[in-house]
Design a protein around this motif. Structure first.
Motif, PDB file in Angstrom:
ATOM      1  N   TYR A 413       0.824  -1.217   0.000  1.00  0.00           N
ATOM      2  CA  TYR A 413       0.000   0.000   0.000  1.00  0.00           C
ATOM      3  C   TYR A 413       0.856   1.264   0.000  1.00  0.00           C
ATOM      4  O   TYR A 413       0.337   2.351   0.179  1.00  0.00           O
ATOM      5  CB  TYR A 413      -0.938   0.018   1.215  1.00  0.00           C
ATOM      6  CG  TYR A 413      -2.020  -1.026   1.146  1.00  0.00           C
ATOM      7  CD1 TYR A 413      -3.043  -0.924   0.199  1.00  0.00           C
ATOM      8  CD2 TYR A 413      -2.026  -2.125   2.004  1.00  0.00           C
ATOM      9  CE1 TYR A 413      -4.042  -1.886   0.117  1.00  0.00           C
ATOM     10  CE2 TYR A 413      -3.017  -3.094   1.933  1.00  0.00           C
ATOM     11  CZ  TYR A 413      -4.022  -2.960   0.983  1.00  0.00           C
ATOM     12  OH  TYR A 413      -5.006  -3.913   0.899  1.00  0.00           O
ATOM     13  N   GLY A 414       2.170   1.090  -0.143  1.00  0.00           N
ATOM     14  CA  GLY A 414       3.041   2.257  -0.237  1.00  0.00           C
ATOM     15  C   GLY A 414       3.724   2.602   1.063  1.00  0.00           C
ATOM     16  O   GLY A 414       3.761   1.810   2.001  1.00  0.00           O
ATOM     17  N   ALA A 415       4.299   3.796   1.095  1.00  0.00           N
ATOM     18  CA  ALA A 415       5.055   4.242   2.284  1.00  0.00           C
ATOM     19  C   ALA A 415       4.824   5.723   2.519  1.00  0.00           C
ATOM     20  O   ALA A 415       4.568   6.487   1.577  1.00  0.00           O
ATOM     21  CB  ALA A 415       6.538   3.977   2.067  1.00  0.00           C
ATOM     22  N   LEU A 416       4.917   6.079   3.788  1.00  0.00           N
ATOM     23  CA  LEU A 416       4.736   7.481   4.188  1.00  0.00           C
ATOM     24  C   LEU A 416       5.802   7.835   5.213  1.00  0.00           C
ATOM     25  O   LEU A 416       6.220   6.970   5.983  1.00  0.00           O
ATOM     26  CB  LEU A 416       3.387   7.658   4.897  1.00  0.00           C
ATOM     27  CG  LEU A 416       2.113   7.290   4.153  1.00  0.00           C
ATOM     28  CD1 LEU A 416       1.293   6.349   4.993  1.00  0.00           C
ATOM     29  CD2 LEU A 416       1.336   8.533   3.824  1.00  0.00           C
ATOM     30  N   ALA A 417       6.210   9.086   5.225  1.00  0.00           N
ATOM     31  CA  ALA A 417       7.135   9.508   6.291  1.00  0.00           C
ATOM     32  C   ALA A 417       6.916  10.974   6.621  1.00  0.00           C
ATOM     33  O   ALA A 417       6.738  11.798   5.713  1.00  0.00           O
ATOM     34  CB  ALA A 417       8.581   9.260   5.869  1.00  0.00           C
ATOM     35  N   TYR A 418       6.938  11.272   7.911  1.00  0.00           N
ATOM     36  CA  TYR A 418       6.820  12.666   8.363  1.00  0.00           C
ATOM     37  C   TYR A 418       8.215  13.278   8.414  1.00  0.00           C
ATOM     38  O   TYR A 418       9.178  12.626   8.849  1.00  0.00           O
ATOM     39  CB  TYR A 418       6.157  12.709   9.756  1.00  0.00           C
ATOM     40  CG  TYR A 418       6.020  14.112  10.276  1.00  0.00           C
ATOM     41  CD1 TYR A 418       5.286  15.052   9.559  1.00  0.00           C
ATOM     42  CD2 TYR A 418       6.642  14.509  11.455  1.00  0.00           C
ATOM     43  CE1 TYR A 418       5.170  16.355  10.013  1.00  0.00           C
ATOM     44  CE2 TYR A 418       6.519  15.812  11.924  1.00  0.00           C
ATOM     45  CZ  TYR A 418       5.786  16.732  11.189  1.00  0.00           C
ATOM     46  OH  TYR A 418       5.679  18.026  11.629  1.00  0.00           O
ATOM     47  N   LEU A 419       8.315  14.543   7.974  1.00  0.00           N
ATOM     48  CA  LEU A 419       9.633  15.170   7.888  1.00  0.00           C
ATOM     49  C   LEU A 419       9.843  16.282   8.915  1.00  0.00           C
ATOM     50  O   LEU A 419      10.956  16.760   9.107  1.00  0.00           O
ATOM     51  CB  LEU A 419       9.829  15.788   6.487  1.00  0.00           C
ATOM     52  CG  LEU A 419       9.576  14.857   5.302  1.00  0.00           C
ATOM     53  CD1 LEU A 419       9.567  15.655   4.019  1.00  0.00           C
ATOM     54  CD2 LEU A 419      10.636  13.759   5.262  1.00  0.00           C
ATOM     55  N   GLY A 420       8.740  16.713   9.543  1.00  0.00           N
ATOM     56  CA  GLY A 420       8.818  17.892  10.406  1.00  0.00           C
ATOM     57  C   GLY A 420       8.220  19.073   9.657  1.00  0.00           C
ATOM     58  O   GLY A 420       7.965  19.003   8.447  1.00  0.00           O
ATOM     59  N   ALA A 421       7.984  20.181  10.400  1.00  0.00           N
ATOM     60  CA  ALA A 421       7.439  21.415   9.823  1.00  0.00           C
ATOM     61  C   ALA A 421       6.139  21.154   9.054  1.00  0.00           C
ATOM     62  O   ALA A 421       5.885  21.773   8.018  1.00  0.00           O
ATOM     63  CB  ALA A 421       8.474  22.099   8.927  1.00  0.00           C
ATOM     64  N   GLU A 422       5.326  20.227   9.551  1.00  0.00           N
ATOM     65  CA  GLU A 422       4.047  19.872   8.940  1.00  0.00           C
ATOM     66  C   GLU A 422       4.196  19.492   7.470  1.00  0.00           C
ATOM     67  O   GLU A 422       3.380  19.850   6.622  1.00  0.00           O
ATOM     68  CB  GLU A 422       3.049  21.020   9.120  1.00  0.00           C
ATOM     69  CG  GLU A 422       2.831  21.325  10.593  1.00  0.00           C
ATOM     70  CD  GLU A 422       1.578  22.120  10.890  1.00  0.00           C
ATOM     71  OE1 GLU A 422       1.133  22.843   9.995  1.00  0.00           O
ATOM     72  OE2 GLU A 422       1.066  21.999  12.007  1.00  0.00           O
ATOM     73  N   LYS A 423       5.251  18.772   7.167  1.00  0.00           N
ATOM     74  CA  LYS A 423       5.454  18.273   5.804  1.00  0.00           C
ATOM     75  C   LYS A 423       5.735  16.777   5.862  1.00  0.00           C
ATOM     76  O   LYS A 423       6.458  16.297   6.741  1.00  0.00           O
ATOM     77  CB  LYS A 423       6.618  18.990   5.138  1.00  0.00           C
ATOM     78  CG  LYS A 423       6.332  20.464   4.877  1.00  0.00           C
ATOM     79  CD  LYS A 423       7.427  21.089   4.055  1.00  0.00           C
ATOM     80  CE  LYS A 423       7.061  22.505   3.681  1.00  0.00           C
ATOM     81  NZ  LYS A 423       7.443  23.487   4.706  1.00  0.00           N
ATOM     82  N   ALA A 424       5.161  16.057   4.922  1.00  0.00           N
ATOM     83  CA  ALA A 424       5.396  14.607   4.861  1.00  0.00           C
ATOM     84  C   ALA A 424       5.589  14.220   3.401  1.00  0.00           C
ATOM     85  O   ALA A 424       5.290  15.009   2.487  1.00  0.00           O
ATOM     86  CB  ALA A 424       4.187  13.875   5.454  1.00  0.00           C
ATOM     87  N   ILE A 425       6.124  13.018   3.200  1.00  0.00           N
ATOM     88  CA  ILE A 425       6.160  12.486   1.828  1.00  0.00           C
ATOM     89  C   ILE A 425       5.362  11.193   1.819  1.00  0.00           C
ATOM     90  O   ILE A 425       5.284  10.483   2.828  1.00  0.00           O
ATOM     91  CB  ILE A 425       7.598  12.248   1.292  1.00  0.00           C
ATOM     92  CG1 ILE A 425       8.432  11.414   2.287  1.00  0.00           C
ATOM     93  CG2 ILE A 425       8.282  13.529   0.908  1.00  0.00           C
ATOM     94  CD1 ILE A 425       9.767  10.964   1.712  1.00  0.00           C
TER      95      ILE A 425
END
Ligand code: FAD
Ligand code: NAI
Length: 482
Positions: A413-425
């Motif tokens: 189902y894919g991948a997600l990651a949080y980066l900080g500063a209310e931004k994710a990929i």
């Protein structure tokens, strides 16, 4: 009131649950043999672990068909995807753990029991698991019941089928000093330790004058490992500094420096290059210092040694002083798994876990299955893999298709990651079909919605939603101790 360790030993059977329980010669602890339920004609399924694999299996197994026993030293399930949000208080620690008993009480149609205990050995020739109990266990809640296990007792639990889901443990690669000076972020108890150390360092730094090298060291946080654990943790720490600490202690906040050290040329290497470049840009914009192609080779009490590859023949060695060190370089198998591997010829040479066949059966054994991070099935060690493996296996068991089922097929189902500063990929897929690829604020909201949907209990989902709502109105709960 019943303590958690009491209630979780919950047996639905009336009286004939345990058929034999022998107390052997007394050593320092009691050694008992427990052949659970062998009288009632149902097979005994023993699950090791209360993580993504073990709890997903417990949730889906039809307890009216099997006697089910879960063994785990951890009396809760941990929703790991939000663990990086807890050290700084974005999400409360208790919001992402769910007591095992909350899952067990829903299994009302048969025998389900829980031992707060560590499995120390899988005796595959005898079909038993040796456990060491972490609590006093009274299976029937009857004070006269002789068939109970005391804290620190050992017992052998008999199984017809064993489901090994013990996960993995942080890998230090034997690098000197990591175990002594580094902190991990793998279990819930790691989170307050990180917070406490960070706060104490802030307090100590605040006593020192600006420009003092010791002040600088105390305010330096190093995260080693640019996989998703390391990146998300660094991002959350920086959020705390930028959004909260800046308001309390602006002069300290501006001196906090977070370093992220990764041995490979990129961070988050499971994502496509467009997304990793974006992630690197976001981290640098939020002032996290990225060290790529840099491997940490030694850790001392107050500094670490990092080697950066400059060319094929040249490396630069640097000493980085730190106040807080978080080690996130991936996992290795637990000793119960490596011990079993040594005993089975078909497992020889396996270094990452138990080799399983297409039905998730441990190669070389007839009635032992492995799911999640302790299994080597050619898939990444992720929660979605562990969850799907557990779902598949319970379907096989529930339909009585053990030995004749279709092979396990993983759907990514894919991948997600949080980066900080209310931004994710995010790279959201349905198998090979790409559904969404992106990075930024909208992806951050998608990340939140998807993580909420992944949480496996309503209690926890509600608590996480209220933590996020609270964060919109107030600062984070950043307590040194409770
Ligand atoms: P675990 O969930 O680790 O559970 C293992 C269980 O076994 C635990 O209950 C443990 O106490 C128990 N145990 C250990 N030793 C014994 C023993 N000797 N006897 C009995 N029981 C034992 N994956 C994703 O897909 N998405 C994410 O966003 C994501 N985020 C993550 C964030 C972090 C910070 C971390 C650390 C991991 C993350 N993962 C994520 C990976 C995911 O958590 C693991 O792949 C998943 O937990 C594996 O499930 P498991 O059941 O194999 O192991
Ligand atoms: P990882 O194995 O994914 O990443 C560890 C990183 O550390 C690697 O990039 C490696 O090159 C680096 N490294 C190793 N030794 C090093 C050294 N000495 N110096 C510097 N760098 C070094 O580990 P992680 O992040 O803990 O993830 C474990 C598993 O959990 C993965 O399968 C991951 O996909 C999953 N996970 C998923 C998340 C998500 O989907 N958002 C979040 C966290 C974990």
């Amino acid at each position: 009131m019943l303590s958690r360790s009491n209630i979780i030993q919950r047996f639905n059977s009336t009286s004939s649950g345990i058929s034999s329980f022998k107390t052997a010669a007394k050593k320092s602890t009691t050694q008992a043999t427990l052949s659970s339920y062998s009288n009632n004609g149902k097979k005994n399924v023993v699950i090791l672990g209360s993580g993504w694999g073990g709890i997903s299996f417990l949730q889906h197994i039809d307890e009216s068909k099997y006697n089910v026993t879960l063994i785990s030293p951890r009396p809760h399930f941990l929703f790991t995807p939000l663990l990086p949000s807890t050290p700084v208080g974005t999400v409360d620690e208790k919001s992402i753990i769910e007591p095992v008993v909350n899952f067990a009480v829903k299994k009302t149609k048969g025998n389900v029991s829980y031992y707060e205990a560590q499995a120390t050995k899988i005796n595959h020739l005898d079909n038993t698991v040796t456990i060491k109990s972490f609590s006093h266990v009274n299976p029937f809640g009857d004070s006269k019941n002789p068939e109970s296990i005391k804290k620190n007792d050992s017992a052998d639990i008999k199984y017809d089928y064993l489901i090994s889901a013990v996960g993995a443990e942080p890998n230090t690669f034997g690098i000197p000093g990591v175990q002594e000076h580094g902190m991990f972020l793998k279990e819930i108890e790691h989170s307050p330790k990180i917070r406490k150390q960070f706060i104490e360092n802030i307090e100590r730094a605040n006593l020192l004058p600006k420009g003092d090298p010791e002040r600088k060291r105390l305010l330096t946080l190093v995260v080693v490992g640019g996989g998703p654990t390391g990146v998300e943790t660094a991002g959350e720490l920086q959020d705390y500094v930028d959004q909260d600490l800046k308001k309390y202690l602006p002069s300290i906040a501006e001196e906090v420096q977070i370093h992220l050290i990764e041995a490979l040329p990129v961070i988050l290497n499971m994502f496509e290059s467009k997304l990793t470049s974006y992630a690197q840009k976001v981290l640098e914009q939020t002032s996290i210092k990225l060290h790529l192609k840099t491997a940490v080779s030694e850790v001392k009490e107050k500094h670490l040694i990092a080697k950066t590859k400059i060319s094929d023949t040249e490396t630069k060695t640097e000493e980085i002083p730190y106040g807080t060190l978080i080690w996130a370089t991936g996992n290795k198998p637990r000793s119960i798994v490596t011990d079993l591997i040594k005993e089975i010829p078909e497992q020889q040479g396996s270094r990452r876990g138990l080799l399983v066949d297409e039905h998730l059966k441990v190669k070389g054994l007839n009635n032992v299955y492995a799911i999640g991070d302790n299994a080597v099935a050619g898939l990444a060690p992720t929660a979605q893999v562990a969850h799907q493996e557990a779902e598949y296996l319970t379907k096989v068991f529930n339909k009585n298709q053990v030995g004749s089922a279709k092979p396990f097929k993983y759907l990514h189902y894919g991948a997600l990651a949080y980066l900080g500063a209310e931004k994710a990929i995010a790279n959201i897929t349905y198998g090979k079909r790409q559904l969404y690829t992106g990075g930024g604020l909208i992806t951050f909201y998608i990340w939140r919605v998807l993580y909420l949907s992944m949480i496996i209990s309503w209690r926890s989902r509600f608590k996480v939603m209220s933590d996020w709502f609270k964060l919109a109105l107030f600062k984070r709960d950043f307590f040194k101790e409770l």
